[in-house]
Enzyme design. Sequence first.
Site, mmCIF file in Angstrom:
data_model
loop_
_atom_site.group_PDB
_atom_site.id
_atom_site.type_symbol
_atom_site.label_atom_id
_atom_site.label_comp_id
_atom_site.label_asym_id
_atom_site.label_seq_id
_atom_site.Cartn_x
_atom_site.Cartn_y
_atom_site.Cartn_z
ATOM 1 N N PRO A 46 0.836 -1.206 0.000
ATOM 2 C CA PRO A 46 0.000 0.000 0.000
ATOM 3 C C PRO A 46 0.868 1.253 0.000
ATOM 4 C CG PRO A 46 0.065 -1.004 2.184
ATOM 5 C CD PRO A 46 0.751 -1.956 1.259
ATOM 6 N N THR A 83 0.474 5.492 -0.251
ATOM 7 C CA THR A 83 -0.194 6.783 -0.384
ATOM 8 C C THR A 83 0.512 7.595 -1.457
ATOM 9 O OG1 THR A 83 -0.860 6.778 1.912
ATOM 10 C CG2 THR A 83 -0.585 8.940 0.885
ATOM 11 N N GLY A 94 -3.517 3.786 1.367
ATOM 12 C CA GLY A 94 -4.419 3.928 2.498
ATOM 13 C C GLY A 94 -5.637 4.747 2.090
ATOM 14 N N GLN A 116 -6.852 -0.750 1.336
ATOM 15 C CA GLN A 116 -6.330 -0.562 2.690
ATOM 16 C C GLN A 116 -7.193 0.461 3.427
ATOM 17 O OE1 GLN A 116 -2.626 1.483 3.823
ATOM 18 N NE2 GLN A 116 -2.019 -0.389 4.887
ATOM 19 N N HIS A 156 -5.557 -1.232 8.256
ATOM 20 C CA HIS A 156 -4.239 -0.620 8.483
ATOM 21 C C HIS A 156 -3.998 -0.488 9.982
ATOM 22 C CE1 HIS A 156 -0.682 1.633 8.094
ATOM 23 N NE2 HIS A 156 -1.045 2.553 7.222
ATOM 24 N N TYR A 174 -0.329 4.744 13.243
ATOM 25 C CA TYR A 174 -1.659 5.323 13.109
ATOM 26 C C TYR A 174 -2.610 4.796 14.209
ATOM 27 C CZ TYR A 174 0.335 7.124 8.825
ATOM 28 O OH TYR A 174 1.140 7.777 7.930
ATOM 29 N N ARG A 200 -2.655 -5.307 8.503
ATOM 30 C CA ARG A 200 -1.242 -4.913 8.469
ATOM 31 C C ARG A 200 -0.830 -4.383 9.835
ATOM 32 N NH1 ARG A 200 2.525 -0.922 4.698
ATOM 33 N NH2 ARG A 200 3.709 -2.716 3.998
ATOM 34 N N GLY A 221 7.259 -2.123 -2.111
ATOM 35 C CA GLY A 221 6.708 -0.767 -2.118
ATOM 36 C C GLY A 221 7.343 0.065 -3.207
ATOM 37 N N ARG A 222 8.415 0.788 -2.860
ATOM 38 C CA ARG A 222 9.030 1.740 -3.800
ATOM 39 C C ARG A 222 9.341 1.141 -5.166
ATOM 40 N NH1 ARG A 222 13.715 2.640 -0.394
ATOM 41 N NH2 ARG A 222 13.098 0.473 -0.045
HETATM 42 C C1 LIG Z 1 5.374 6.835 -1.032
HETATM 43 C C2 LIG Z 1 5.020 5.805 0.028
HETATM 44 C C3 LIG Z 1 3.735 5.783 0.546
HETATM 45 C C4 LIG Z 1 3.375 4.807 1.503
HETATM 46 N N1 LIG Z 1 2.082 4.767 1.957
HETATM 47 C C5 LIG Z 1 1.691 3.748 2.763
HETATM 48 C C6 LIG Z 1 0.314 3.581 3.092
HETATM 49 O O1 LIG Z 1 -0.583 4.301 2.628
HETATM 50 N N2 LIG Z 1 -0.005 2.550 3.928
HETATM 51 C C7 LIG Z 1 0.947 1.718 4.449
HETATM 52 O O2 LIG Z 1 0.620 0.800 5.209
HETATM 53 N N3 LIG Z 1 2.247 1.842 4.118
HETATM 54 C C8 LIG Z 1 2.637 2.814 3.267
HETATM 55 N N4 LIG Z 1 3.949 2.877 2.867
HETATM 56 C C9 LIG Z 1 4.899 1.819 3.258
HETATM 57 C C10 LIG Z 1 4.975 0.736 2.161
HETATM 58 O O3 LIG Z 1 3.769 0.014 2.085
HETATM 59 C C11 LIG Z 1 6.120 -0.264 2.405
HETATM 60 O O4 LIG Z 1 5.893 -0.936 3.619
HETATM 61 C C12 LIG Z 1 7.471 0.424 2.448
HETATM 62 O O5 LIG Z 1 7.657 1.250 1.307
HETATM 63 C C13 LIG Z 1 8.606 -0.592 2.526
HETATM 64 O O6 LIG Z 1 8.701 -1.360 1.361
HETATM 65 P P1 LIG Z 1 9.853 -1.075 0.265
HETATM 66 O O7 LIG Z 1 11.170 -1.099 0.997
HETATM 67 O O8 LIG Z 1 9.716 -2.185 -0.732
HETATM 68 O O9 LIG Z 1 9.562 0.278 -0.327
HETATM 69 C C14 LIG Z 1 4.344 3.874 1.946
HETATM 70 C C15 LIG Z 1 5.637 3.921 1.425
HETATM 71 C C16 LIG Z 1 5.982 4.854 0.472
HETATM 72 C C17 LIG Z 1 7.378 4.840 -0.113
#
Ligand SMILES: Cc1cc2nc3c(=O)[nH]c(=O)nc-3n(C[C@H](O)[C@H](O)[C@H](O)COP(=O)(O)O)c2cc1C
Length: 369
Positions: free
Chosen positions: A23, A25, A55, A97, A179, A184, A231, A321-322
């Site tokens: 997820p 944002t 989210g 989410q 979430h 949060y 989560r 994620g990224r």
């Molecule tokens: C731009 C951005 C927005 C994110 N928004 C959320 C979110 O809305 N909900 C959430 O649970 N985690 C959020 N995360 C965390 C990611 O879901 C993920 O756990 C985190 O990026 C680690 O994974 P990665 O190392 O593969 O990027 C966000 C991360 C990034 C980079």
Amino acid sequence: MSPLFKPYDLAGTALTNRVVMAPMTRARARDDIPDEHTVLYYAQRASAGLIISEGAPISREGCGYLFNPGLYNDAQVQGWRRVTDAVHAKGGKIFAQLWHVGRVSHVSIQPDGAAPVSSVAVTAAKSNAYAWVAEGQPGPVQASTPRGLEAHEVHRVTADFVSAARRAMDAGFDGVELHGANGYLFEQFLNGALNTRTDEYGGSIANRQRFLLETLDALAAEIGSAQVGVRISPFGRLFDMHPYAEEAESWLSLAAALNARSLAYVHLSDQLTLGAEAIPQGFAEQFRQAYQGTLMAAGGFTRLLAEAVLEKGDLDLVAFGRPFIANPDLVARMQHDWPLADADRATFYGIEGSPTRGYTDYPVASQGA
Ligand SMILES: Cc1cc2nc3c(=O)[nH]c(=O)nc-3n(C[C@H](O)[C@H](O)[C@H](O)COP(=O)(O)O)c2cc1C
């Protein structure tokens, strides 16, 4: 065949592979409604075995940031319906989410300018919401001092989650992810250093977990437990969360409580790539012992790391994620060992500038990335 690209039966939802889009944002939804750019963004990433949406706030009270597509009005449901249709048309699956930020919010975006809500009236130090800096000017602002929810209001928030879950299913999502992570609202109840309530929602480990478990049970009663994931971020430190006594025991007892429910999955958010500490070495394996259902995790995975944990059996699914921001075709790139593009942090969030830049304009590999 690499375990990452094998199909998976997620409590009856058939996933074509074990690569999950975490997820994220993106704060690009004007009026908090998914639009054609949201549709394209998710459709481009539909080759993930499962997408977990950014989210989606469950209420205006649950918002901590501007421009997040929510699940609390009909226009949002219609917007999300176009997203889920586009993902399904490409053979993908998508969970929503469900999000309430609790105290990580600002009076300028709360209904009637009220204080945000939390377990207790303690401000999240050095924590920003994204709200109105001045009239018509969005920007990062220190989170406002919250008020503690009354017990009857905790039940009302649970009911808000149930309404949002119903809306998510009406919008065509395959399920929802509660979430409970990253500092949060639910973590504001789970955390023993913060939650000093003296009613049935504070104090003992069981009391601190009550809100999360009651809400999961209410969601399962509404849409079916196979459609509900959760989560959490064990040892989470984001947004001013601090260590507390019996922290490992708390998370393992939560694992056991979750194990007693037949949820779609549990999703661990490891904050090591989000600027906080990693989950302690060896803890995920302990969690796995206590929780035998479908387990996924996110945080710093590469193809090789993901394959290693899947082969060992520590996880069933791996979330990225990224990498999914900059690589809409992440699955194909990993499958073929094609190089991965890096995401531009400057365009992670926001509606300023072009609606497509850093959002839907990352090319697929065959287009020459
Ligand atoms: C731009 C951005 C927005 C994110 N928004 C959320 C979110 O809305 N909900 C959430 O649970 N985690 C959020 N995360 C965390 C990611 O879901 C993920 O756990 C985190 O990026 C680690 O994974 P990665 O190392 O593969 O990027 C966000 C991360 C990034 C980079």
